[in-house]
Motif scaffolding. Structure first.
Motif, PDB file in Angstrom:
ATOM      1  N   ALA A  50       0.831  -1.202   0.000  1.00 58.62           N
ATOM      2  CA  ALA A  50       0.000   0.000   0.000  1.00 58.62           C
ATOM      3  C   ALA A  50       0.866   1.253   0.000  1.00 58.62           C
ATOM      4  N   ILE A  51       1.949   1.225   0.763  1.00 56.03           N
ATOM      5  CA  ILE A  51       2.874   2.367   0.785  1.00 56.03           C
ATOM      6  C   ILE A  51       3.564   2.493  -0.571  1.00 56.03           C
ATOM      7  N   LYS A  52       3.927   1.368  -1.150  1.00 50.83           N
ATOM      8  CA  LYS A  52       4.552   1.391  -2.481  1.00 50.83           C
ATOM      9  C   LYS A  52       3.599   2.014  -3.488  1.00 50.83           C
ATOM     10  N   GLU A  53       2.322   1.730  -3.395  1.00 51.91           N
ATOM     11  CA  GLU A  53       1.323   2.332  -4.289  1.00 51.91           C
ATOM     12  C   GLU A  53       1.265   3.846  -4.107  1.00 51.91           C
ATOM     13  N   VAL A  54       1.353   4.301  -2.862  1.00 55.15           N
ATOM     14  CA  VAL A  54       1.351   5.743  -2.594  1.00 55.15           C
ATOM     15  C   VAL A  54       2.559   6.387  -3.269  1.00 55.15           C
ATOM     16  N   VAL A  55       3.725   5.764  -3.119  1.00 52.52           N
ATOM     17  CA  VAL A  55       4.947   6.306  -3.720  1.00 52.52           C
ATOM     18  C   VAL A  55       4.833   6.310  -5.242  1.00 52.52           C
ATOM     19  N   GLU A  56       4.317   5.250  -5.808  1.00 45.82           N
ATOM     20  CA  GLU A  56       4.171   5.178  -7.265  1.00 45.82           C
ATOM     21  C   GLU A  56       3.174   6.216  -7.769  1.00 45.82           C
ATOM     22  N   ARG A  57       2.104   6.438  -7.014  1.00 41.59           N
ATOM     23  CA  ARG A  57       1.116   7.466  -7.390  1.00 41.59           C
ATOM     24  C   ARG A  57       1.768   8.850  -7.343  1.00 41.59           C
ATOM     25  N   LYS A  59       4.972   9.510  -7.752  1.00 45.86           N
ATOM     26  CA  LYS A  59       5.873   9.598  -8.898  1.00 45.86           C
ATOM     27  C   LYS A  59       5.099   9.900 -10.179  1.00 45.86           C
ATOM     28  N   GLY A  60       3.981   9.231 -10.354  1.00 37.20           N
ATOM     29  CA  GLY A  60       3.179   9.441 -11.553  1.00 37.20           C
ATOM     30  C   GLY A  60       2.615  10.849 -11.641  1.00 37.20           C
ATOM     31  N   THR A  62       3.796  13.542 -10.228  1.00 38.27           N
ATOM     32  CA  THR A  62       4.843  14.560 -10.328  1.00 38.27           C
ATOM     33  C   THR A  62       5.727  14.371 -11.552  1.00 38.27           C
ATOM     34  N   GLY A  63       5.568  13.251 -12.247  1.00 33.59           N
ATOM     35  CA  GLY A  63       6.398  12.984 -13.410  1.00 33.59           C
ATOM     36  C   GLY A  63       7.809  12.556 -13.062  1.00 33.59           C
ATOM     37  N   LYS A  64       8.018  12.142 -11.827  1.00 32.55           N
ATOM     38  CA  LYS A  64       9.343  11.698 -11.390  1.00 32.55           C
ATOM     39  C   LYS A  64       9.406  10.183 -11.463  1.00 32.55           C
ATOM     40  N   SER A  65      10.270   9.686 -12.322  1.00 35.23           N
ATOM     41  CA  SER A  65      10.398   8.227 -12.418  1.00 35.23           C
ATOM     42  C   SER A  65      11.278   7.688 -11.303  1.00 35.23           C
ATOM     43  N   GLN A  66      12.183   8.531 -10.810  1.00 31.72           N
ATOM     44  CA  GLN A  66      13.033   8.144  -9.681  1.00 31.72           C
ATOM     45  C   GLN A  66      13.089   9.295  -8.696  1.00 31.72           C
ATOM     46  N   LEU A  67      13.163   8.948  -7.428  1.00 34.28           N
ATOM     47  CA  LEU A  67      13.286   9.965  -6.391  1.00 34.28           C
ATOM     48  C   LEU A  67      14.753  10.116  -6.013  1.00 34.28           C
ATOM     49  N   GLU A  68      15.153  11.316  -5.700  1.00 29.58           N
ATOM     50  CA  GLU A  68      16.541  11.541  -5.312  1.00 29.58           C
ATOM     51  C   GLU A  68      16.797  10.897  -3.953  1.00 29.58           C
ATOM     52  N   THR A  69      17.988  10.351  -3.793  1.00 27.99           N
ATOM     53  CA  THR A  69      18.347   9.768  -2.509  1.00 27.99           C
ATOM     54  C   THR A  69      18.838  10.865  -1.583  1.00 27.99           C
TER      55      THR A  69
END
Length: 72
Positions: A50-57, A59-60, A62-69
């Motif tokens: 569920a958290i992964k879905e939140v992160v993927e949403r 990203k989608g 905001t148009g960010k395919s990867q988040l900065e570390t």
């Protein structure tokens, strides 16, 4: 002199509004994650997904395919 004061006031108001918007956005996403973590109908693995879905949403939207570390 008056122009400088007015310009400073405008900058201050805009900065306050931007900070408020960022705060609201962060609160929204944290609320989404909190809901996923506290869903008693999900297993631990289900909560993780569920958290992964939140992160993927995020990203989608905001148009960010990867988040900065985070760097120390």
């Amino acid at each position: 002199m008056v122009t400088t004061a007015v310009s400073r006031e405008i900058v201050d108001v805009l900065a306050d509004e931007m900070a408020c918007g960022v705060d609201r956005a962060v609160a929204f996403w944290m609320s989404e994650i909190d809901q996923a973590l506290s869903d008693t109908q999900l297993t631990s693995l289900g909560r993780l997904y569920a958290i992964k879905e939140v992160v993927e949403r995020y990203k989608g939207l905001t148009g960010k395919s990867q988040l900065e570390t985070r760097r120390a």
